[in-house]
Design a protein around this motif. Structure first.
Motif, PDB file in Angstrom:
ATOM      1  N   ASN A  49       0.741  -1.273  -0.160  1.00  0.00           N
ATOM      2  CA  ASN A  49       0.013  -0.062   0.048  1.00  0.00           C
ATOM      3  C   ASN A  49       0.987   0.957  -0.003  1.00  0.00           C
ATOM      4  O   ASN A  49       0.315   2.358   0.383  1.00  0.00           O
ATOM      5  CB  ASN A  49      -1.011  -0.104   1.077  1.00  0.00           C
ATOM      6  N   SER A  50       2.176   1.184  -0.356  1.00  0.00           N
ATOM      7  CA  SER A  50       2.831   2.344  -0.161  1.00  0.00           C
ATOM      8  C   SER A  50       4.184   1.961  -1.142  1.00  0.00           C
ATOM      9  O   SER A  50       4.503   1.021  -0.986  1.00  0.00           O
ATOM     10  CB  SER A  50       3.114   3.043   1.288  1.00  0.00           C
ATOM     11  N   THR A  67       1.311  -6.598   5.145  1.00  0.00           N
ATOM     12  CA  THR A  67       1.153  -5.634   4.141  1.00  0.00           C
ATOM     13  C   THR A  67       2.291  -5.916   3.338  1.00  0.00           C
ATOM     14  O   THR A  67       2.737  -5.049   2.479  1.00  0.00           O
ATOM     15  CB  THR A  67       1.298  -4.429   4.787  1.00  0.00           C
ATOM     16  N   ASP A  97       3.169  -1.645  -7.786  1.00  0.00           N
ATOM     17  CA  ASP A  97       2.046  -0.848  -8.379  1.00  0.00           C
ATOM     18  C   ASP A  97       0.769  -0.904  -7.735  1.00  0.00           C
ATOM     19  O   ASP A  97       0.642  -2.022  -7.084  1.00  0.00           O
ATOM     20  CB  ASP A  97       1.880  -1.229  -9.857  1.00  0.00           C
ATOM     21  N   LYS A  98      -0.194   0.255  -7.674  1.00  0.00           N
ATOM     22  CA  LYS A  98      -1.658   0.036  -7.001  1.00  0.00           C
ATOM     23  C   LYS A  98      -2.283  -1.243  -7.430  1.00  0.00           C
ATOM     24  O   LYS A  98      -2.901  -1.697  -6.640  1.00  0.00           O
ATOM     25  CB  LYS A  98      -2.213   1.193  -7.417  1.00  0.00           C
ATOM     26  N   SER A  99      -2.004  -1.700  -8.677  1.00  0.00           N
ATOM     27  CA  SER A  99      -2.921  -2.852  -9.348  1.00  0.00           C
ATOM     28  C   SER A  99      -2.400  -4.112  -8.382  1.00  0.00           C
ATOM     29  O   SER A  99      -2.900  -4.937  -8.418  1.00  0.00           O
ATOM     30  CB  SER A  99      -2.717  -2.904 -10.593  1.00  0.00           C
ATOM     31  N   GLY A 100      -1.173  -4.165  -7.884  1.00  0.00           N
ATOM     32  CA  GLY A 100      -0.569  -5.087  -7.118  1.00  0.00           C
ATOM     33  C   GLY A 100      -0.033  -6.214  -8.125  1.00  0.00           C
ATOM     34  O   GLY A 100       0.414  -7.206  -7.984  1.00  0.00           O
ATOM     35  N   LYS A 131       5.813   2.771 -15.439  1.00  0.00           N
ATOM     36  CA  LYS A 131       4.998   1.290 -15.593  1.00  0.00           C
ATOM     37  C   LYS A 131       5.640   0.607 -16.451  1.00  0.00           C
ATOM     38  O   LYS A 131       5.785  -0.845 -16.445  1.00  0.00           O
ATOM     39  CB  LYS A 131       3.722   1.594 -16.047  1.00  0.00           C
TER      40      LYS A 131
END
Ligand code: FRU
Length: 536
Positions: A214-215, A227, A323-326, A491
């Motif tokens: 998450n970060s 996490t 990335d936020k998408s994981g 990305k």
């Protein structure tokens, strides 16, 4: 000088001369960054048997001071070469180096070295363990003695034992052997490898590290918890690319399981879709980030390398996070590199008509940092993506810079000569896919040099950005014979080595271009001349 050596870089790490390959043992110790690297003191080619660990130190990861060679062949367990390895900071703060040695039987074995004086932040002197080799192929462990190399940074389990992995292969199966130790000296091979994958060949320079879900902060290599996800990277000897998966580290079973859809080997993700090999991360405890080093080899001929007297550079270190998408990592050049930016040029937002070229004025285009952002419309006009076009690199070479499309190609022409006899082109092309728009990113080296002896392969990848709802950004770090490009805010990355004969020094130019039929809007175009860093 710049005139006699137009391809020596201004701010990428390289030794004054000779051959360099893998980054080794990166770390920060008492506020000093250390980089060791595979180095042939005898010449500009890799050579046999003579590889040593050269050493440089830095306060800022930008300017580097050369130190004396840290590790060189000197004892039976490494007399035929001191190959790649990693640094681990032990619980009492001492840094320990594990590296591969080649013994007189030409077997690959693992060695330990410790600082002679750990109060010296420069770590100039290293003492090899009298217990070397600390891991070796033996009849009972069935390890292939010519495929057992490149120990990672170790991590500490909740049971107080250290773990390390070492790349190998069994026939065509690539794998990472796991070893455990209570004292860092006596190592015991675990029954099961941490991970393996069929038909991937030898895994060189494996790397295994935690990332935050998450970060963008980085974690120490021993971090576990709810996490945390893990990344396993292997440098595949077969294809010479660095591939990674994202997954779960089951520390009770001591195995790593990639997430569903995170594929091992050539069908999986790469850090970089150009040149980028034998990479290694480390945790920068000063800034709580994980940083990635990698070797960018030459695309020139061996005889040209011998003529210029050197071969190999390191990529600009990159921060890496999940990335936020994981589903993938994101990479961005270290913020410190921006200290070299000078003479900013900001162009106003403007439309770039189909078929037009816009020069970015007043930058030293041979040594620059440029960021450009595009806003797109007219998606109805996008070319339809044939479902058989699944290979982005092939697509980029078939639909190169000069092949007109509708939404693209648009992007940057870098290291370009005034008359466009030479240029390297980094661009996007937008396609209409089955149920979404697809962004292709290419780095086209086919016109990069009039010298026919260079490898001018085109590189390409898809970028996971929705161009309908998001603007599309591109950043390129241009440095004389290297172009490192970052699409979609990091990305997708593509690094290329190029050797222009006309577009050198002051004769290099920088342009934005659009060779599609539809116009695109440049919402931002910022470029900086890059000062020279003090490197070795
Ligand atoms: C990767 C590699 C490593 C080895 C080193 C030798 O480029 O082949 O596997 O340790 O280089 O220089």
């Amino acid at each position: 000088s710049a005139t006699s050596q137009p391809y020596r870089t201004g701010y990428h790490f390289q030794p004054p001369k000779n051959w360099m390959n893998d980054p080794n043992g990166p770390m920060i110790y008492k506020g000093i960054y250390h980089l060791f690297y595979q180095y042939n003191p005898k010449g500009a080619v890799k050579g046999k048997g003579s590889i040593v660990w050269a050493h440089s130190t830095s306060r800022d990861l930008v300017n580097w001071t050369p130190q004396k060679v840290a590790i060189y062949p000197s004892q039976p367990s490494d007399i035929d070469g001191t190959w790649s390895g990693s640094a681990t900071i032990l619980q009492d703060g001492t840094p320990a180096l594990l590296y591969t040695g080649i013994n007189p039987l030409h077997q690959q074995v693992q060695n330990l070295a410790l600082p002679k004086n750990s109060s010296d932040p420069y770590l100039l002197e290293w003492v090899k363990s009298p217990k070397n080799a600390v891991m070796a192929p033996a009849p009972e462990n069935q390890i292939n003695a010519s495929s057992f190399r490149d120990p990672t940074t170790a991590w500490l389990g909740v049971d107080g034992r250290w773990r390390v992995i070492i790349g190998s292969k069994i026939n065509r199966k690539g794998l990472a052997y796991l070893y455990r130790s209570k004292d860092f000296v006596h190592w015991i091979k675990a029954k099961r490898p941490l991970h393996s994958a069929k038909n991937t060949g030898m895994w060189e320079c494996v790397d295994f590290f935690p990332v935050s879900v998450n970060s963008p902060v980085g974690f120490d290599t021993s971090t576990l918890g709810p996490t945390v996800k893990h990344v396993l990277k292997a440098s595949l000897d077969d294809t010479k690319h660095d591939y990674y998966t994202i997954g779960e580290y089951d520390h009770a079973k001591d195995i790593y399981i990639p997430d569903e859809g995170s594929l091992d080997g050539d069908s999986g993700l790469r850090y970089d879709y150009g040149k980028f090999y034998a990479s290694k991360t480390f945790f920068d405890s000063a800034k709580n980030r994980r940083l990635l080093w990698a070797w960018l080899n030459e695309s020139s001929s061996v005889s040209d390398d011998i003529k210029k007297g050197w071969a190999g550079i390191q990529a600009i270190p990159r921060a890496v996070w999940l990335d936020k998408s994981g589903k993938q990592l994101v990479q961005w050049p270290i913020e410190e590199i921006e200290m070299l930016r000078t003479n900013p040029v900001h162009l106003p937002s403007q439309d770039l008509k189909g078929g037009s070229v816009l020069e970015v004025p007043s930058v030293t285009a041979a040594q620059a940092d440029v960021e450009i952002t595009f806003k797109l419309s007219n998606f109805r006009k996008a070319e339809v993506l044939d479902p058989s076009w699944t290979n982005p690199q092939l697509l980029c070479s078939q639909k190169g810079t000069s092949v007109r499309g509708s939404l693209g190609p648009f992007g940057l022409l870098v290291l370009a000569s005034k008359g466009m006899q030479e240029y390297t082109s980094v661009f996007f092309r937008i396609f209409k896919g089955q149920n979404k728009h697809v962004v292709l990113m290419c780095s086209d080296q086919s016109r990069s040099s009039l010298n026919p002896d260079n490898d001018k392969t085109t590189y390409g990848t898809f970028v996971d950005v929705d161009p309908v709802h998001k603007q599309l950004s591109l950043r390129s770090l241009i440095d004389r014979s290297v172009v490192e490009s970052f699409g979609g805010q990091g990305k997708s990355c593509i690094s290329a080595r190029v050797y222009p004969t006309l577009a050198i020094n002051k004769a290099a130019h920088l342009y934005a271009f659009n060779n599609g039929s539809e116009s695109v809007t440049i919402t931002r175009l910022s470029a900086w001349s890059m000062k020279k860093a003090h490197i070795n």
